[in-house]
Design a protein around this motif. Structure first.
Motif, mmCIF file in Angstrom:
data_model
loop_
_atom_site.group_PDB
_atom_site.id
_atom_site.type_symbol
_atom_site.label_atom_id
_atom_site.label_comp_id
_atom_site.label_asym_id
_atom_site.label_seq_id
_atom_site.Cartn_x
_atom_site.Cartn_y
_atom_site.Cartn_z
ATOM 1 N N THR A 116 21.253 31.249 34.405
ATOM 2 C CA THR A 116 21.944 30.104 34.984
ATOM 3 C C THR A 116 22.901 30.594 36.061
ATOM 4 O OG1 THR A 116 21.862 28.821 32.921
ATOM 5 C CG2 THR A 116 23.534 28.202 34.524
ATOM 6 N N PRO B 292 17.889 14.987 34.696
ATOM 7 C CA PRO B 292 18.090 16.416 34.968
ATOM 8 C C PRO B 292 18.350 17.248 33.716
ATOM 9 C CG PRO B 292 19.255 15.090 36.588
ATOM 10 C CD PRO B 292 18.733 14.132 35.549
ATOM 11 N N VAL C 51 17.828 31.052 43.867
ATOM 12 C CA VAL C 51 18.471 30.067 43.009
ATOM 13 C C VAL C 51 17.815 28.705 43.256
ATOM 14 C CG1 VAL C 51 20.621 28.931 42.373
ATOM 15 C CG2 VAL C 51 20.640 31.345 43.058
ATOM 16 N N VAL C 52 17.332 28.097 42.188
ATOM 17 C CA VAL C 52 16.605 26.829 42.286
ATOM 18 C C VAL C 52 17.395 25.752 41.546
ATOM 19 C CG1 VAL C 52 14.425 25.634 41.879
ATOM 20 C CG2 VAL C 52 14.434 28.108 42.325
ATOM 21 N N SER C 53 17.671 24.653 42.222
ATOM 22 C CA SER C 53 18.459 23.582 41.620
ATOM 23 C C SER C 53 17.652 22.818 40.578
ATOM 24 C CB SER C 53 18.939 22.607 42.694
ATOM 25 O OG SER C 53 17.835 21.877 43.216
ATOM 26 N N LYS C 54 18.366 22.082 39.706
ATOM 27 C CA LYS C 54 17.691 21.243 38.722
ATOM 28 C C LYS C 54 16.835 20.186 39.403
ATOM 29 C CE LYS C 54 20.936 21.593 34.827
ATOM 30 N NZ LYS C 54 21.830 20.827 33.928
ATOM 31 N N ASP C 55 17.342 19.590 40.478
ATOM 32 C CA ASP C 55 16.587 18.548 41.174
ATOM 33 C C ASP C 55 15.274 19.092 41.714
ATOM 34 O OD1 ASP C 55 18.488 16.629 40.660
ATOM 35 O OD2 ASP C 55 19.452 16.776 42.618
ATOM 36 N N ARG C 56 15.318 20.290 42.263
ATOM 37 C CA ARG C 56 14.091 20.867 42.801
ATOM 38 C C ARG C 56 13.117 21.204 41.679
ATOM 39 N NH1 ARG C 56 13.763 26.332 46.467
ATOM 40 N NH2 ARG C 56 11.491 26.407 46.695
ATOM 41 N N ARG D 185 24.827 25.665 40.520
ATOM 42 C CA ARG D 185 23.757 25.717 41.526
ATOM 43 C C ARG D 185 22.368 25.551 40.920
ATOM 44 N NH1 ARG D 185 24.288 31.016 44.871
ATOM 45 N NH2 ARG D 185 22.579 30.009 46.000
ATOM 46 N N GLY D 186 22.133 26.079 39.736
ATOM 47 C CA GLY D 186 20.810 25.953 39.136
ATOM 48 C C GLY D 186 20.436 27.187 38.348
ATOM 49 N N TYR D 187 19.188 27.634 38.525
ATOM 50 C CA TYR D 187 18.659 28.758 37.752
ATOM 51 C C TYR D 187 17.971 29.742 38.681
ATOM 52 C CZ TYR D 187 19.259 25.414 33.933
ATOM 53 O OH TYR D 187 19.777 24.491 33.053
ATOM 54 N N CYS D 188 17.876 30.987 38.213
ATOM 55 C CA CYS D 188 17.113 31.979 38.951
ATOM 56 C C CYS D 188 16.480 32.958 37.976
ATOM 57 C CB CYS D 188 17.967 32.720 39.979
ATOM 58 S SG CYS D 188 19.084 33.937 39.278
#
Length: 233
Positions: free
Chosen positions: A218, A192, A173-178, A222-225
């Motif tokens: 989504t 973002p 899982v990768v956050s929007k910020d990352r 937490r973000g996306y994967c």
């Protein structure tokens, strides 16, 4: 095509290094100071940063620390400062490798390729031919193209980079910020929401049912994967 940012105030040396790396298939950009590098890194992301220590303004240690707070990009220190203390500080600050000047261009290339291999190995999924295959998709880094079940899908550069980053980290899982830091640039001032918009565009092109994506998912809050196997979102 892997991209490298050279941060060095020696214009002659950085030009020589840039020409050599370009001849070896890299896309190269140069910055003569940390502050100039920050401006470049606000507009785009790189696969590796080659960083000198003795820079005007912020030195290489400060630049490395600032970059490491925002990004996981591999950093190679290349410096005439070769004391044990400098090497330790460089690595402790967040550098991944330390190459003392003077160095041969072939030695530099070996260090760059080794670090990129390790970086890709941690991410996983990329083959020796530069193609990244996962689920029904194949990303060809050299051609900048995507295939889905053998059919070509045109992607914009940012859509391609977004797909590439998530596919290389299947199941993470990768956050929007990352994603902003690693796809748009470590010091990007893009909102973002831009990530959400580009994800929508990507899904519209590559998912059978973009409203219920099977692969580019989504994870609420937490973000996306990326899910190679697919399934209910």
């Amino acid at each position: 095509m892997p991209s490298i940012l050279i941060v060095d105030d020696d214009a002659d040396l950085s030009a020589i290094v840039a020409r050599y790396l370009e001849s070896e298939g890299f896309a190269v950009e140069r910055a003569a100071s940390a502050e100039e590098a920050y401006d470049v890194l606000a507009t785009r992301a790189f696969d590796l940063v080659l960083l000198d220590i003795n820079l005007p303004g912020d030195d290489g240690f400060a630049a490395c620390a600032a970059l490491r707070r925002a990004s996981d990009v591999p950093i190679v220190f290349a410096s005439a400062r070769t004391s044990e203390t400098d090497r330790i500080v460089g690595l402790d600050t967040g550098g991944d490798d330390y190459l003392p000047k003077p160095y041969s261009l072939r030695e530099l290339l070996a260090h760059v390729n080794a670090l990129l291999r390790r970086s890709r190995g941690r991410a996983g999924g990329e083959g020796a031919d530069g193609a990244l295959a996962a689920g029904p998709y194949v990303l060809d880094e050299a051609a900048g193209s995507m295939l889905k079940d053998g059919a070509a899908i045109p992607l914009s550069p940012k859509e391609f980079a977004l797909a590439r980053y998530l596919m290389a980290r299947e199941g993470e899982v990768v956050s929007k910020d990352r994603l902003l830091a690693e796809v748009w640039g470590a010091f990007s001032e893009v909102e973002p929401q831009t990530v959400s918009v580009h994800m929508s565009w990507l899904r519209a092109k590559v998912e059978d049912d973009p409203a219920h994506p099977a692969h580019f998912k989504t994870v609420r809050g937490r973000g996306y994967c990326f899910d190679a196997a697919g399934g209910a979102s």
